[in-house]
Motif scaffolding. Structure first.
Motif, PDB file in Angstrom:
ATOM      1  N   ILE A 155     -29.477 -35.898  38.864  1.00 28.10           N
ATOM      2  CA  ILE A 155     -29.076 -36.432  40.164  1.00 28.10           C
ATOM      3  C   ILE A 155     -29.115 -35.328  41.206  1.00 28.10           C
ATOM      4  CG2 ILE A 155     -27.624 -38.258  39.210  1.00 28.10           C
ATOM      5  CD1 ILE A 155     -25.168 -36.531  39.923  1.00 28.10           C
ATOM      6  N   ARG A 156     -29.179 -35.728  42.463  1.00 34.01           N
ATOM      7  CA  ARG A 156     -29.164 -34.768  43.563  1.00 34.01           C
ATOM      8  C   ARG A 156     -28.083 -35.190  44.548  1.00 34.01           C
ATOM      9  NH1 ARG A 156     -33.556 -35.845  45.457  1.00 34.01           N
ATOM     10  NH2 ARG A 156     -33.248 -36.473  47.634  1.00 34.01           N
ATOM     11  N   ASP A 201     -29.253 -38.735  45.632  1.00 38.32           N
ATOM     12  CA  ASP A 201     -30.700 -38.922  45.455  1.00 38.32           C
ATOM     13  C   ASP A 201     -31.345 -39.468  46.724  1.00 38.32           C
ATOM     14  OD1 ASP A 201     -30.528 -38.033  42.797  1.00 38.32           O
ATOM     15  OD2 ASP A 201     -30.080 -40.033  42.076  1.00 38.32           O
TER      16      ASP A 201
END
Length: 222
Positions: free
Chosen positions: A64-65, A81
Protein backbone atom coordinates in the motif's frame (compact mmCIF):
# COMPACT_ATOMS: atom_id res chain seq x y z
CA UNK A 1 15.15 25.59 12.16
CA UNK A 2 11.53 24.34 11.91
CA UNK A 3 9.41 24.44 15.07
CA UNK A 4 7.43 21.35 16.09
CA UNK A 5 4.45 21.41 18.46
CA UNK A 6 3.21 18.03 19.70
CA UNK A 7 -0.38 17.56 20.89
CA UNK A 8 -1.27 14.22 22.45
CA UNK A 9 -4.41 12.98 24.15
CA UNK A 10 -7.25 10.48 24.04
CA UNK A 11 -9.72 10.05 21.19
CA UNK A 12 -12.32 12.79 20.94
CA UNK A 13 -10.49 15.38 23.05
CA UNK A 14 -10.68 17.82 20.17
CA UNK A 15 -7.01 17.55 19.23
CA UNK A 16 -7.54 17.56 15.48
CA UNK A 17 -10.02 20.43 15.29
CA UNK A 18 -8.12 22.57 17.79
CA UNK A 19 -4.70 21.84 16.27
CA UNK A 20 -5.99 22.54 12.76
CA UNK A 21 -7.41 25.92 13.79
CA UNK A 22 -4.29 26.87 15.76
CA UNK A 23 -2.03 25.88 12.86
CA UNK A 24 -3.96 28.17 10.53
CA UNK A 25 -3.63 31.12 12.93
CA UNK A 26 0.10 30.48 13.50
CA UNK A 27 0.74 29.70 9.82
CA UNK A 28 2.00 26.20 10.66
CA UNK A 29 1.25 22.97 8.82
CA UNK A 30 -1.18 20.74 10.68
CA UNK A 31 -0.44 17.00 10.67
CA UNK A 32 -3.18 14.64 11.86
CA UNK A 33 -1.21 11.45 12.52
CA UNK A 34 -4.34 9.58 13.57
CA UNK A 35 -5.48 9.86 9.96
CA UNK A 36 -2.47 7.80 8.93
CA UNK A 37 -3.42 4.94 11.25
CA UNK A 38 -7.05 5.19 10.17
CA UNK A 39 -5.88 4.88 6.57
CA UNK A 40 -3.83 1.77 7.25
CA UNK A 41 -6.83 0.44 9.19
CA UNK A 42 -9.07 1.11 6.19
CA UNK A 43 -6.65 -0.76 3.94
CA UNK A 44 -6.61 -3.70 6.37
CA UNK A 45 -10.41 -3.76 6.51
CA UNK A 46 -10.70 -3.73 2.73
CA UNK A 47 -8.23 -6.61 2.45
CA UNK A 48 -9.72 -8.59 5.32
CA UNK A 49 -6.46 -8.41 7.31
CA UNK A 50 -6.68 -8.65 11.11
CA UNK A 51 -4.99 -5.94 13.18
CA UNK A 52 -2.47 -8.24 14.87
CA UNK A 53 1.24 -8.74 14.22
CA UNK A 54 1.37 -11.15 11.30
CA UNK A 55 2.85 -11.84 7.89
CA UNK A 56 -0.45 -10.61 6.45
CA UNK A 57 0.07 -7.17 8.00
CA UNK A 58 3.69 -7.12 6.80
CA UNK A 59 2.54 -7.94 3.26
CA UNK A 60 -0.20 -5.33 3.44
CA UNK A 61 2.32 -2.62 4.35
CA UNK A 62 4.55 -3.62 1.44
CA UNK A 63 1.71 -3.25 -1.01
CA UNK A 64 0.00 0.00 0.00
CA UNK A 65 1.00 3.63 -0.40
CA UNK A 66 -0.08 6.08 2.31
CA UNK A 67 0.58 9.75 1.63
CA UNK A 68 -0.10 13.09 3.28
CA UNK A 69 -0.52 16.00 0.93
CA UNK A 70 -1.68 19.55 1.51
CA UNK A 71 -4.04 21.65 -0.58
CA UNK A 72 -3.68 25.34 -1.38
CA UNK A 73 -5.00 26.26 2.08
CA UNK A 74 -2.47 23.96 3.84
CA UNK A 75 -5.28 21.54 4.70
CA UNK A 76 -4.29 17.91 5.00
CA UNK A 77 -5.43 15.40 2.38
CA UNK A 78 -4.87 11.69 3.06
CA UNK A 79 -4.28 9.36 0.14
CA UNK A 80 -4.41 5.58 0.05
CA UNK A 81 -2.88 4.30 -3.17
CA UNK A 82 -3.71 7.64 -4.74
CA UNK A 83 -7.34 7.68 -3.51
CA UNK A 84 -8.49 10.56 -1.30
CA UNK A 85 -9.84 8.77 1.79
CA UNK A 86 -10.03 11.83 4.05
CA UNK A 87 -13.78 11.36 4.64
CA UNK A 88 -13.92 7.55 4.54
CA UNK A 89 -11.66 7.25 7.58
CA UNK A 90 -13.89 9.34 9.89
CA UNK A 91 -16.45 6.72 10.94
CA UNK A 92 -16.63 5.14 14.44
CA UNK A 93 -15.65 1.81 12.86
CA UNK A 94 -12.53 3.39 11.38
CA UNK A 95 -11.68 4.83 14.83
CA UNK A 96 -11.77 1.40 16.46
CA UNK A 97 -9.74 -0.17 13.66
CA UNK A 98 -7.18 2.64 13.95
CA UNK A 99 -6.78 1.91 17.66
CA UNK A 100 -6.20 -1.78 16.95
CA UNK A 101 -3.85 -1.31 13.98
CA UNK A 102 -1.78 1.30 15.85
CA UNK A 103 -0.79 -1.35 18.39
CA UNK A 104 1.00 -3.37 15.68
CA UNK A 105 4.76 -2.54 15.84
CA UNK A 106 5.26 -2.92 12.08
CA UNK A 107 2.56 -0.32 11.39
CA UNK A 108 4.10 2.20 13.79
CA UNK A 109 7.52 1.70 12.22
CA UNK A 110 6.03 2.04 8.75
CA UNK A 111 4.55 5.46 9.56
CA UNK A 112 7.27 6.87 11.84
CA UNK A 113 9.65 8.17 9.17
CA UNK A 114 6.80 9.75 7.21
CA UNK A 115 5.75 11.75 10.27
CA UNK A 116 9.28 12.80 11.24
CA UNK A 117 10.23 13.86 7.72
CA UNK A 118 7.31 16.27 7.54
CA UNK A 119 8.44 17.87 10.83
CA UNK A 120 12.02 18.18 9.60
CA UNK A 121 10.94 20.29 6.63
CA UNK A 122 8.11 22.42 8.07
CA UNK A 123 6.82 24.28 11.11
CA UNK A 124 4.21 21.77 12.27
CA UNK A 125 1.52 21.14 14.83
CA UNK A 126 1.23 17.37 14.99
CA UNK A 127 -1.38 15.53 17.01
CA UNK A 128 -1.80 11.89 17.97
CA UNK A 129 -1.25 9.50 20.87
CA UNK A 130 2.54 9.37 21.16
CA UNK A 131 3.87 12.46 19.40
CA UNK A 132 5.65 13.95 22.41
CA UNK A 133 6.82 10.59 23.75
CA UNK A 134 7.91 8.76 20.59
CA UNK A 135 7.44 10.53 17.25
CA UNK A 136 8.81 13.98 18.14
CA UNK A 137 10.46 13.65 21.57
CA UNK A 138 12.40 16.89 20.93
CA UNK A 139 9.34 18.97 20.03
CA UNK A 140 9.56 22.60 21.12
CA UNK A 141 6.16 22.44 22.85
CA UNK A 142 4.31 19.35 24.10
CA UNK A 143 0.67 19.51 25.11
CA UNK A 144 -1.49 16.71 26.53
CA UNK A 145 -5.10 17.55 25.75
CA UNK A 146 -7.88 15.67 27.49
CA UNK A 147 -11.55 15.78 28.54
CA UNK A 148 -13.96 13.48 30.35
CA UNK A 149 -15.23 10.51 28.24
CA UNK A 150 -18.86 11.70 28.39
CA UNK A 151 -17.83 15.11 27.13
CA UNK A 152 -15.82 13.63 24.27
CA UNK A 153 -18.60 11.22 23.30
CA UNK A 154 -21.14 14.07 23.16
CA UNK A 155 -18.85 16.10 20.89
CA UNK A 156 -18.39 13.13 18.57
CA UNK A 157 -22.13 12.39 18.58
CA UNK A 158 -22.98 15.99 17.65
CA UNK A 159 -20.35 15.98 14.91
CA UNK A 160 -21.66 12.78 13.29
CA UNK A 161 -25.32 13.84 13.61
CA UNK A 162 -24.43 17.11 11.87
CA UNK A 163 -23.06 15.02 9.00
CA UNK A 164 -26.38 13.21 8.73
CA UNK A 165 -25.14 9.91 10.15
CA UNK A 166 -27.45 7.58 12.13
CA UNK A 167 -25.55 7.06 15.40
CA UNK A 168 -26.33 6.32 19.06
CA UNK A 169 -24.73 8.30 21.91
CA UNK A 170 -24.36 5.28 24.22
CA UNK A 171 -22.61 3.32 21.48
CA UNK A 172 -20.19 6.19 20.90
CA UNK A 173 -19.50 6.53 24.64
CA UNK A 174 -18.79 2.80 24.82
CA UNK A 175 -16.40 3.10 21.86
CA UNK A 176 -14.62 6.10 23.46
CA UNK A 177 -14.06 4.24 26.75
CA UNK A 178 -12.92 1.10 24.94
CA UNK A 179 -10.50 3.06 22.81
CA UNK A 180 -9.13 4.85 25.88
CA UNK A 181 -8.45 1.47 27.44
CA UNK A 182 -6.88 0.06 24.28
CA UNK A 183 -4.68 3.09 23.71
CA UNK A 184 -3.42 3.32 27.29
CA UNK A 185 -2.80 -0.41 27.75
CA UNK A 186 -1.07 -1.33 24.51
CA UNK A 187 2.51 -2.59 24.77
CA UNK A 188 3.90 -0.32 22.06
CA UNK A 189 3.84 3.46 22.70
CA UNK A 190 0.87 3.54 25.08
CA UNK A 191 -1.09 6.76 25.44
CA UNK A 192 0.48 8.83 28.22
CA UNK A 193 1.73 12.39 28.70
CA UNK A 194 5.39 13.14 28.04
CA UNK A 195 7.17 14.15 31.24
CA UNK A 196 7.48 17.74 30.02
CA UNK A 197 3.92 18.01 28.64
CA UNK A 198 1.61 20.89 29.49
CA UNK A 199 -1.64 19.31 30.71
CA UNK A 200 -4.81 20.93 29.30
CA UNK A 201 -8.33 19.83 30.33
CA UNK A 202 -11.04 20.99 27.88
CA UNK A 203 -14.05 19.43 29.65
CA UNK A 204 -16.98 21.82 29.35
CA UNK A 205 -15.17 24.20 27.01
CA UNK A 206 -16.60 25.39 23.74
CA UNK A 207 -14.40 24.79 20.71
CA UNK A 208 -13.52 28.48 20.58
CA UNK A 209 -12.48 28.51 24.25
CA UNK A 210 -10.24 25.49 23.73
CA UNK A 211 -8.67 26.92 20.59
CA UNK A 212 -7.88 30.25 22.23
CA UNK A 213 -6.48 28.51 25.32
CA UNK A 214 -4.10 26.40 23.24
CA UNK A 215 -3.00 29.27 21.04
CA UNK A 216 -2.23 31.27 24.20
CA UNK A 217 -0.15 28.40 25.58
CA UNK A 218 1.69 27.96 22.28
CA UNK A 219 2.54 31.64 21.94
CA UNK A 220 3.72 31.85 25.55
CA UNK A 221 6.06 28.89 25.09
CA UNK A 222 7.26 29.48 21.52
Amino acid sequence: MPVAIAIDGPAGAGKSTIAKTAAKELNFIYVDTGALYRTVGLAATRKGVEAIPSKEVDELLKNIRVELTFNDENQQVVLLDGEDVSELIRTPEASMMASAISAVPAVREYLLDLQRNIAKRNNVIMDGRDIGTVVLPDAKIKIFLYAEPEDRAKRRYDELIAKGMDVNYEDILKDVKQRDYNDSHRDIAPLKPAKDSIMVNTTGNTLEQSVQLLIKIMKENM
